[in-house]
Design a protein around this motif. Sequence first.
Motif, mmCIF file in Angstrom:
data_model
loop_
_atom_site.group_PDB
_atom_site.id
_atom_site.type_symbol
_atom_site.label_atom_id
_atom_site.label_comp_id
_atom_site.label_asym_id
_atom_site.label_seq_id
_atom_site.Cartn_x
_atom_site.Cartn_y
_atom_site.Cartn_z
ATOM 1 N N PRO A 37 -9.592 -27.669 -15.253
ATOM 2 C CA PRO A 37 -8.742 -27.896 -13.985
ATOM 3 C C PRO A 37 -9.778 -28.206 -12.947
ATOM 4 O O PRO A 37 -10.927 -27.786 -12.763
ATOM 5 C CB PRO A 37 -8.249 -26.601 -13.791
ATOM 6 N N VAL A 38 -9.344 -29.081 -12.039
ATOM 7 C CA VAL A 38 -10.177 -29.368 -10.640
ATOM 8 C C VAL A 38 -9.301 -29.262 -9.569
ATOM 9 O O VAL A 38 -8.148 -29.389 -9.352
ATOM 10 C CB VAL A 38 -10.183 -31.147 -10.913
ATOM 11 N N ALA A 39 -10.178 -28.434 -8.634
ATOM 12 C CA ALA A 39 -9.475 -28.205 -7.465
ATOM 13 C C ALA A 39 -9.261 -29.384 -6.458
ATOM 14 O O ALA A 39 -8.181 -29.594 -5.910
ATOM 15 C CB ALA A 39 -10.594 -27.174 -6.397
ATOM 16 N N THR A 40 -10.366 -30.391 -6.224
ATOM 17 C CA THR A 40 -9.941 -31.577 -5.261
ATOM 18 C C THR A 40 -10.627 -32.725 -6.076
ATOM 19 O O THR A 40 -11.833 -32.543 -6.544
ATOM 20 C CB THR A 40 -10.800 -31.513 -4.230
ATOM 21 N N LEU A 41 -9.917 -33.821 -6.335
ATOM 22 C CA LEU A 41 -10.269 -35.136 -6.698
ATOM 23 C C LEU A 41 -10.421 -35.912 -5.386
ATOM 24 O O LEU A 41 -9.438 -36.197 -4.584
ATOM 25 C CB LEU A 41 -9.227 -35.851 -7.554
ATOM 26 N N ALA A 42 -11.476 -36.597 -5.128
ATOM 27 C CA ALA A 42 -11.896 -37.051 -3.940
ATOM 28 C C ALA A 42 -12.254 -38.660 -4.367
ATOM 29 O O ALA A 42 -13.315 -39.085 -5.039
ATOM 30 C CB ALA A 42 -12.945 -36.513 -3.223
ATOM 31 N N VAL A 43 -11.417 -39.593 -3.872
ATOM 32 C CA VAL A 43 -11.792 -40.857 -4.407
ATOM 33 C C VAL A 43 -11.931 -41.749 -3.203
ATOM 34 O O VAL A 43 -11.046 -41.741 -1.911
ATOM 35 C CB VAL A 43 -10.302 -41.633 -5.149
ATOM 36 N N ASP A 61 -1.911 -45.227 -4.368
ATOM 37 C CA ASP A 61 -0.718 -44.485 -3.774
ATOM 38 C C ASP A 61 0.022 -43.772 -4.877
ATOM 39 O O ASP A 61 0.234 -42.683 -4.502
ATOM 40 C CB ASP A 61 0.032 -45.937 -3.322
ATOM 41 N N ARG A 62 -0.038 -44.138 -5.970
ATOM 42 C CA ARG A 62 0.834 -43.460 -7.191
ATOM 43 C C ARG A 62 0.189 -42.181 -7.333
ATOM 44 O O ARG A 62 0.978 -41.118 -7.526
ATOM 45 C CB ARG A 62 0.901 -44.360 -8.263
ATOM 46 N N LEU A 63 -1.068 -42.072 -7.335
ATOM 47 C CA LEU A 63 -1.868 -40.825 -7.906
ATOM 48 C C LEU A 63 -1.685 -39.952 -6.575
ATOM 49 O O LEU A 63 -1.516 -38.845 -6.963
ATOM 50 C CB LEU A 63 -3.441 -41.304 -7.962
ATOM 51 N N GLU A 64 -1.595 -40.544 -5.260
ATOM 52 C CA GLU A 64 -1.355 -39.598 -4.212
ATOM 53 C C GLU A 64 -0.152 -38.992 -4.338
ATOM 54 O O GLU A 64 0.019 -37.721 -4.062
ATOM 55 C CB GLU A 64 -1.482 -40.275 -2.875
ATOM 56 N N GLU A 73 -5.434 -31.032 -5.710
ATOM 57 C CA GLU A 73 -5.319 -31.808 -4.728
ATOM 58 C C GLU A 73 -6.056 -33.259 -4.737
ATOM 59 O O GLU A 73 -6.952 -33.308 -5.484
ATOM 60 C CB GLU A 73 -5.963 -31.126 -3.533
ATOM 61 N N VAL A 74 -5.254 -34.132 -4.562
ATOM 62 C CA VAL A 74 -5.945 -35.431 -4.458
ATOM 63 C C VAL A 74 -6.086 -35.948 -3.006
ATOM 64 O O VAL A 74 -5.358 -36.128 -2.318
ATOM 65 C CB VAL A 74 -4.861 -36.649 -5.312
ATOM 66 N N ARG A 75 -7.241 -36.444 -2.776
ATOM 67 C CA ARG A 75 -7.581 -36.979 -1.523
ATOM 68 C C ARG A 75 -8.309 -38.246 -1.502
ATOM 69 O O ARG A 75 -9.104 -38.635 -2.251
ATOM 70 C CB ARG A 75 -8.547 -35.938 -0.869
ATOM 71 N N ILE A 76 -7.792 -39.202 -0.904
ATOM 72 C CA ILE A 76 -8.237 -40.719 -0.736
ATOM 73 C C ILE A 76 -8.702 -40.889 0.602
ATOM 74 O O ILE A 76 -8.422 -41.067 1.408
ATOM 75 C CB ILE A 76 -6.985 -41.638 -1.255
ATOM 76 N N ALA A 77 -9.970 -41.718 0.347
ATOM 77 C CA ALA A 77 -10.717 -42.087 1.629
ATOM 78 C C ALA A 77 -10.726 -43.623 1.555
ATOM 79 O O ALA A 77 -11.030 -44.153 0.619
ATOM 80 C CB ALA A 77 -12.020 -41.566 1.875
#
Length: 215
Positions: A37-43, A61-64, A73-77
């Motif tokens: 398990p992963v807390a935050t995925l940051a791309v 967009d689909r991943l978010e 949580e998925v975070r995209i920069a």
Amino acid sequence: APAAWCQTVDHALPLLGVPLLNRPDLLLQLLESLDVPVATLAVVDNSPGSAAEAEVRAVLDRLERHGHPLVSEVRIARSFGNAGVAASWNLILRSFLEAPMALIINNDVQLMPGVLAEALQRMDPKQAQMLPLLPVPQEFSAFVITACCWNRIGLFDPSFHPAYCEDLEYRDRLRAERTVHWPAAADLQARMAAGNGCSSATIESDPQLKRYNQS
């Protein structure tokens, strides 16, 4: 450094960071290979202005929207262009102050079963530690690093742009600091190398990048 950086890990992996220029299909394969398990995925989306921009945007967009079963949580920069490897790594590491450690990984790497779980068992978030999941010269294609480590060593040098040598410069700083601990990982690296025979998929997938890479 904030004391919260050197604390007990609540999730198996607090932070998974991935810079992305193209080949979002490989990012999805990477995520399919997750087994902790992963807390935050940051791309960090470095595709704007490139031929892959529309494809990358659609996948992210689909991943978010839909997330991933192992990711909380998925975070995209999204940048204005290719920020470069070092700047992308830095953005990931400095954006989540609560994360006591992170796995920074290229989108063209897949995790072999059990490797990440075993690697995390060897990490102590209260120490300055660095554990590459692939052997030299691919050690910075996938590495687990504690916040205590990057707080002590500093971040990556973004003047190496867009890529190459930022990892060698950082490696030299790591090796010069005797208090940094490198947990034994030859067995894990051998398993990862056996399942990751191809490299530089980002460059090999783009004729223009291949031409740039030859100069």
